[in-house]
Design an enzyme around this catalytic site. Structure first.
Site, PDB file in Angstrom:
ATOM      1  CE  LYS A  13     -44.025  59.872  11.128  1.00  0.00           C
ATOM      2  NZ  LYS A  13     -42.683  59.704  10.615  1.00  0.00           N
ATOM      3  NE  ARG A 122     -38.839  68.202  10.029  1.00  0.00           N
ATOM      4  CZ  ARG A 122     -39.382  67.056  10.447  1.00  0.00           C
ATOM      5  NH1 ARG A 122     -40.517  66.635   9.980  1.00  0.00           N
ATOM      6  NH2 ARG A 122     -38.755  66.345  11.346  1.00  0.00           N
ATOM      7  NE  ARG A 156     -36.761  66.456  14.819  1.00  0.00           N
ATOM      8  CZ  ARG A 156     -37.552  65.514  14.339  1.00  0.00           C
ATOM      9  NH1 ARG A 156     -38.845  65.673  14.358  1.00  0.00           N
ATOM     10  NH2 ARG A 156     -37.036  64.418  13.838  1.00  0.00           N
TER      11      ARG A 156
HETATM   12  P1  ADP Z   1     -39.222  61.792  12.175  1.00  0.00           P
HETATM   13  O1  ADP Z   1     -40.638  62.256  12.245  1.00  0.00           O
HETATM   14  O2  ADP Z   1     -38.269  62.773  11.613  1.00  0.00           O
HETATM   15  O3  ADP Z   1     -39.076  60.396  11.626  1.00  0.00           O
HETATM   16  P2  ADP Z   1     -39.460  61.207  14.938  1.00  0.00           P
HETATM   17  O4  ADP Z   1     -39.725  62.438  15.681  1.00  0.00           O
HETATM   18  O5  ADP Z   1     -40.627  60.309  14.632  1.00  0.00           O
HETATM   19  O6  ADP Z   1     -38.692  61.610  13.615  1.00  0.00           O
HETATM   20  O7  ADP Z   1     -38.370  60.320  15.676  1.00  0.00           O
HETATM   21  C1  ADP Z   1     -37.110  60.839  15.997  1.00  0.00           C
HETATM   22  C2  ADP Z   1     -36.249  59.714  16.556  1.00  0.00           C
HETATM   23  O8  ADP Z   1     -36.873  59.150  17.725  1.00  0.00           O
HETATM   24  C3  ADP Z   1     -36.059  58.532  15.624  1.00  0.00           C
HETATM   25  O9  ADP Z   1     -35.015  58.735  14.710  1.00  0.00           O
HETATM   26  C4  ADP Z   1     -35.765  57.405  16.610  1.00  0.00           C
HETATM   27  O10 ADP Z   1     -34.437  57.485  17.082  1.00  0.00           O
HETATM   28  C5  ADP Z   1     -36.689  57.745  17.768  1.00  0.00           C
HETATM   29  N1  ADP Z   1     -38.006  57.082  17.663  1.00  0.00           N
HETATM   30  C6  ADP Z   1     -39.211  57.661  17.469  1.00  0.00           C
HETATM   31  N2  ADP Z   1     -40.196  56.742  17.421  1.00  0.00           N
HETATM   32  C7  ADP Z   1     -39.599  55.535  17.594  1.00  0.00           C
HETATM   33  C8  ADP Z   1     -40.070  54.179  17.629  1.00  0.00           C
HETATM   34  N3  ADP Z   1     -41.354  53.883  17.461  1.00  0.00           N
HETATM   35  N4  ADP Z   1     -39.159  53.211  17.824  1.00  0.00           N
HETATM   36  C9  ADP Z   1     -37.861  53.481  18.003  1.00  0.00           C
HETATM   37  N5  ADP Z   1     -37.341  54.724  17.961  1.00  0.00           N
HETATM   38  C10 ADP Z   1     -38.208  55.747  17.766  1.00  0.00           C
END
Ligand code: ADP
Length: 222
Positions: A13, A122, A156
């Site tokens: 993404k 990563r 991360r």
């Molecule tokens: P990845 O890209 O690895 O899925 P993100 O950076 O998008 O991880 O998100 C990391 C963490 O932040 C998620 O595991 C969740 O705990 C929280 N998070 C991010 N976006 C949301 C959302 N829209 N709703 C709820 N929690 C979120």
């Protein structure tokens, strides 16, 4: 133009959002990044969010929705935005529709084995101006150093632990089905499969651009 990207973690993404920003000049907004910034700044929201994120759980809807709405209200979003990581739940999708109309939802369909394999390798560049996400398989990869800008790269915290990766994957499958259905029913969903470890971000970008974004060209800038 207002876009939503949906994919499991490590699904590409972030790279796709960067490609769209470069070509079309609309900002990419990652709720994960916004939350990590809140944690880094030790805010009240950051302190609540950290508990959930460390446990591989979603942060509660009301906290994420409020934070996201503030961000998309900013002046740089007046011509549109790309949401990366939001909406993750049906409640978030419905709340978003109440405040704005989404033009297209791009779904990267990535199998679980690939998500896990990518989590192992990563590293993210720590320089704000760069922020590139590296995999061991990318040309120019150097452990701990960004092959583009030379800044330090870091793994991360939530990628280090396989149990946390599995938990987030389970959450993703649990929540994304209803969100995908919601957008499919509205006729705005574009799905493309990502099936190999070696997939080049530029190739994914081209598929999405040819198959979806350019068709929306007439609506750009509105
Ligand atoms: P990845 O890209 O690895 O899925 P993100 O950076 O998008 O991880 O998100 C990391 C963490 O932040 C998620 O595991 C969740 O705990 C929280 N998070 C991010 N976006 C949301 C959302 N829209 N709703 C709820 N929690 C979120």
């Amino acid at each position: 133009m207002k876009l939503v990207l949906i994919a499991p973690m490590n699904g590409g993404k972030g790279s796709l959002a960067r490609g769209i920003t470069e070509k079309y000049g609309i900002p990419g907004i990652s709720t994960g990044d916004l939350l990590r910034a809140e944690i880094a700044n030790n805010t009240k929201l950051g302190k609540s969010a950290k508990e959930y994120m460390d446990g591989g759980k979603l942060v509660p809807d009301e906290l994420v929705i409020k934070m996201l709405f503030e961000r998309i209200g900013a002046v740089d979003c007046k011509n549109g935005f790309i949401l990366d990581g939001f909406p993750r739940t049906l409640a978030q999708a419905k709340a978003l529709e109440d405040v704005t109309k989404i033009d297209a939802v791009v779904h990267l369909d990535v199998p679980d084995w690939l998500v896990k394999a990518r989590a192992e390798g990563r590293e993210t560049c720590t320089a704000d101006a760069c922020g590139k996400i590296w995999s061991k398989r990318y040309e120019g990869y150097k452990p701990g150093i960004c092959g583009d800008c030379g800044a330090v790269t870091k793994k991360r915290g939530d990628d280090k632990d396989p149990a946390s990766v599995q938990k987030r994957l389970d959450e993703y499958h649990h929540q994304s089905g209803s969100v995908l259905k919601y957008y499919r029913d509205r006729g705005v969903l574009f799905t493309t499969k990502v099936e190999t470890m070696d997939v080049v971000p530029a190739e994914t970008f081209k598929i999405v651009d040819d198959g979806c974004l350019r068709k929306l060209g007439g609506r750009f800038g509105k």
